[in-house]
Design an enzyme around this catalytic site. Structure first.
Site, PDB file in Angstrom:
ATOM      1  CB  THR A  73      38.990   1.876  39.561  1.00 28.92           C
ATOM      2  OG1 THR A  73      39.170   1.970  40.978  1.00 28.92           O
ATOM      3  CG2 THR A  73      40.339   1.761  38.872  1.00 28.92           C
ATOM      4  CG  ASN A  94      35.316  -0.470  38.650  1.00 28.38           C
ATOM      5  OD1 ASN A  94      35.893   0.383  37.976  1.00 28.38           O
ATOM      6  ND2 ASN A  94      35.536  -0.626  39.941  1.00 28.38           N
ATOM      7  CE  LYS A 155      42.702  -1.047  41.919  1.00 26.02           C
ATOM      8  NZ  LYS A 155      41.559  -0.232  42.385  1.00 26.02           N
ATOM      9  CG  HIS A 289      38.711  -0.599  48.860  1.00 23.13           C
ATOM     10  ND1 HIS A 289      37.421  -0.134  48.872  1.00 23.13           N
ATOM     11  CD2 HIS A 289      39.187  -0.354  47.613  1.00 23.13           C
ATOM     12  CE1 HIS A 289      37.124   0.372  47.675  1.00 23.13           C
ATOM     13  NE2 HIS A 289      38.186   0.254  46.902  1.00 23.13           N
ATOM     14  CG  ASP A 330      40.991   5.859  40.492  1.00 25.41           C
ATOM     15  OD1 ASP A 330      41.431   6.400  41.528  1.00 25.41           O
ATOM     16  OD2 ASP A 330      40.727   4.633  40.428  1.00 25.41           O
TER      17      ASP A 330
END
Ligand code: ZN
Length: 537
Positions: A73, A94, A155, A289, A330
């Site tokens: 991401t 990340n 996020k 996920h 992303d």
């Protein structure tokens, strides 16, 4: 002898172009749909009827690429509005490991300030300091001081990487409400209203969604070892269940509502200079996920997202603002291996937990008579050798680790730091890149590991399922290939088959608002066939 035709024709075509070119839009809207693979876009495109259908009537690059290997991401969001790949943005993952940190936690979160007192990778001070390059919004503000650079996302890392260092408003969900890291910026009253409305929604239970026939045809419970079956859910939610809320269409609805509230309150697109609004829509990633990408859950998520983006675009229409939209992702994603196998992907499998850096490091330590952890990292990706070991031991560990990983049947390739440093950043089309070229686009000499481990295609880097059943992060096209859609009112687009990159978005948007970008200053290029006129650059 002089030739007149070419000059006269050029003048004629230029006049035609300028006659057909509308003035630059006043508001750039950048939508990032987390984990929205081009595979999903291609599959669902005929089903979309609302916002995503409208955007798909513009310039569609369905072979868009997050071209680098580490498809996570933070790196992905760092490419969208900088025009640069992670090798230049510095956002290699990340997280990465910095063994020189004085704190006990050597893991760096991409959007944290490690110099802030008390910050660590789990409980961090949100900051853009790790981003090495400016964003489009920053360059707009440098040229037009009245320009506003605004971001809202599910996020923090999505909001931070798309807006960067000079930002007027930046809001992201912290698990309870939308918050900001910007000290001193005026707090919009509308954010409080959105937080109140979201808290009220979250506090109540949610009834299951009613699937369309297309979605209910996908409802088949898939058994997953040590986990409840997934595949036939419809987002029924208990009161107050934040995890379920975030992995549902409700979440993107709240994010878009916050975006609309900021547009209205800040009067974005109504000033003397163009503004940019970045929106990170995170729910698709959490759905992927939690439930995988090919069940009824993802179907309901994408159909809801289509409607919610449609309502958001209608809101922008009604605001009277001259706006343009780009939508991308992303990174992509892959379904859970248990369902992939049912769908005929025979080699889909979960990673051998024995590939964990801690396990491999322990075995190598025993063989070489070394104490300590020896290796730091995950089951794949950037892996680091214990810097406290003497140089000769580190060299022995590297040789042994490369040999060990390469011998494993689930490993596609291992590249060392030196190999990556010697590799040139590719200049060819991203669909043709070799694995080492993909890894090179993720390589930063100060942050990358001593070596990188790439798993074979269809190996899911989740061994034992505890929470997520499926994920992304690989160098394979199911994780790299994403849609890139440009849309502006009145612009008739088409679907382009040639590969494009997400780093092309920034120079294309810059061209649309007549913001000069020095040639070679970014990795991306202005894309023809969009509302931008590239040849004027
Ligand atoms: Zn993501």
């Amino acid at each position: 002898m002089r030739k007149f035709f070419v000059a006269a024709a050029a003048a004629f075509f230029a006049s035609q172009a300028s006659a057909q070119t509308p003035p630059p839009p006043k508001l750039l809207v950048v939508l990032s749909v987390d984990q929205f693979s081009a595979d999903l876009f291609d599959e669902y495109r005929p089903q979309f009827t609302a916002g995503l259908a409208r955007l798909a009537s513009g310039a569609v690059f369905h072979n868009g690429y997050q071209s680098h290997a580490n498809t996570e991401t933070c790196p992905g969001h760092s490419t969208i509005l900088t025009g640069d790949r992670p090798a230049r943005t510095g956002i290699v993952g990340n997280t990465w490991i910095d063994q020189s940190l004085s704190r006990p936690d050597k893991v760096v979160y991409c959007a944290e300030d490690t110099n802030a007192p008390g910050s660590n990778s789990k409980n961090y001070k949100v900051s853009p300091v790790n981003l090495r390059v400016p964003t489009l919004g920053e360059l707009m503000k440098a040229r037009w001081p009245q320009s506003r650079n605004v971001a809202v996302a599910g996020k923090d890392r999505a909001a931070v990487m798309m807006s960067g260092h000079r930002t007027d408003q930046r809001w992201y969900w912290n698990g309870k409400q939308f918050v900001t890291d910007l000290a001193g910026a005026p707090v919009p009253a509308s954010i409080g209203a959105i937080n109140t409305a979201t808290a009220r929604e979250l506090a109540a239970p949610a009834a299951p969604l009613q699937p369309t026939p297309f979605c209910s045809a996908k409802a088949q419970p898939i058994p997953v070892e040590s986990h409840a079956p997934v595949g036939a859910g419809a987002f029924a939610r208990k009161a107050g269940d934040v995890d379920a809320f975030e992995a549902s269409p409700e979440f993107d609805g709240s994010i878009l509502a916050a975006a609309a509230a900021l547009v209205r309150e800040m009067r974005l697109g109504q000033g003397s200079s163009p503004d940019v609004l970045s929106v990170g829509l995170s729910a698709t990633d959490y759905v992927g996920h939690r439930y995988g990408t090919e069940g009824q859950e993802m179907c309901l998520q994408l159909m809801s997202l289509d409607w919610d983006i449609g309502d958001f675009l209608k809101f922008l229409d009604n605001s009277g603002v001259d706006y343009a939209v780009v939508l991308t992702a992303d990174h992509g994603g892959q379904d859970l291996p248990e369902r992939l196998r049912l769908h005929g992907v025979a080699d889909a499998q979960r990673v051998d937990p024995g590939l964990a850096a801690s396990a491999v490091g322990k075995a190598i330590g025993a063989r070489l008579n070394l104490t300590g952890p020896v290796l730091f990292g995950d089951v794949s990706g950037d892996t680091y050798i214990d810097a406290s070991l003497p140089a000769a031991d580190r060299a022995r560990v590297l040789a042994e680790a490369v040999r060990t990983y390469k011998a494993h049947p689930q490993v596609a390739a291992v590249f060392t730091y030196d190999e990556l440093e010697r590799t040139s950043v590719p200049t060819t089309s991203p669909d043709t890149w070799s694995l080492i070229e993909r890894a090179r686009a993720s390589f930063d000499p100060r942050r990358s590991g001593d070596f990188v481990v790439l798993l074979k295609e269809h190996v899911t880097p989740i061994g034992h399922v505890t929470k997520s059943v499926a994920t992304h992060g690989s160098p394979w096209d199911y994780d790299r290939r994403v849609p890139i859609l440009f849309w502006r009112p009145g612009f008739e687009g088409r679907t382009v088959e040639a590969a494009a990159e997400t780093v092309d978005i920034m120079p294309t948007l810059a061209a649309m608002i007549d913001l000069p970008i020095a040639p070679q200053s970014v990795d991306g290029r202005c894309l023809d066939g969009t509302p931008a006129i590239c040849e004027n650059r």
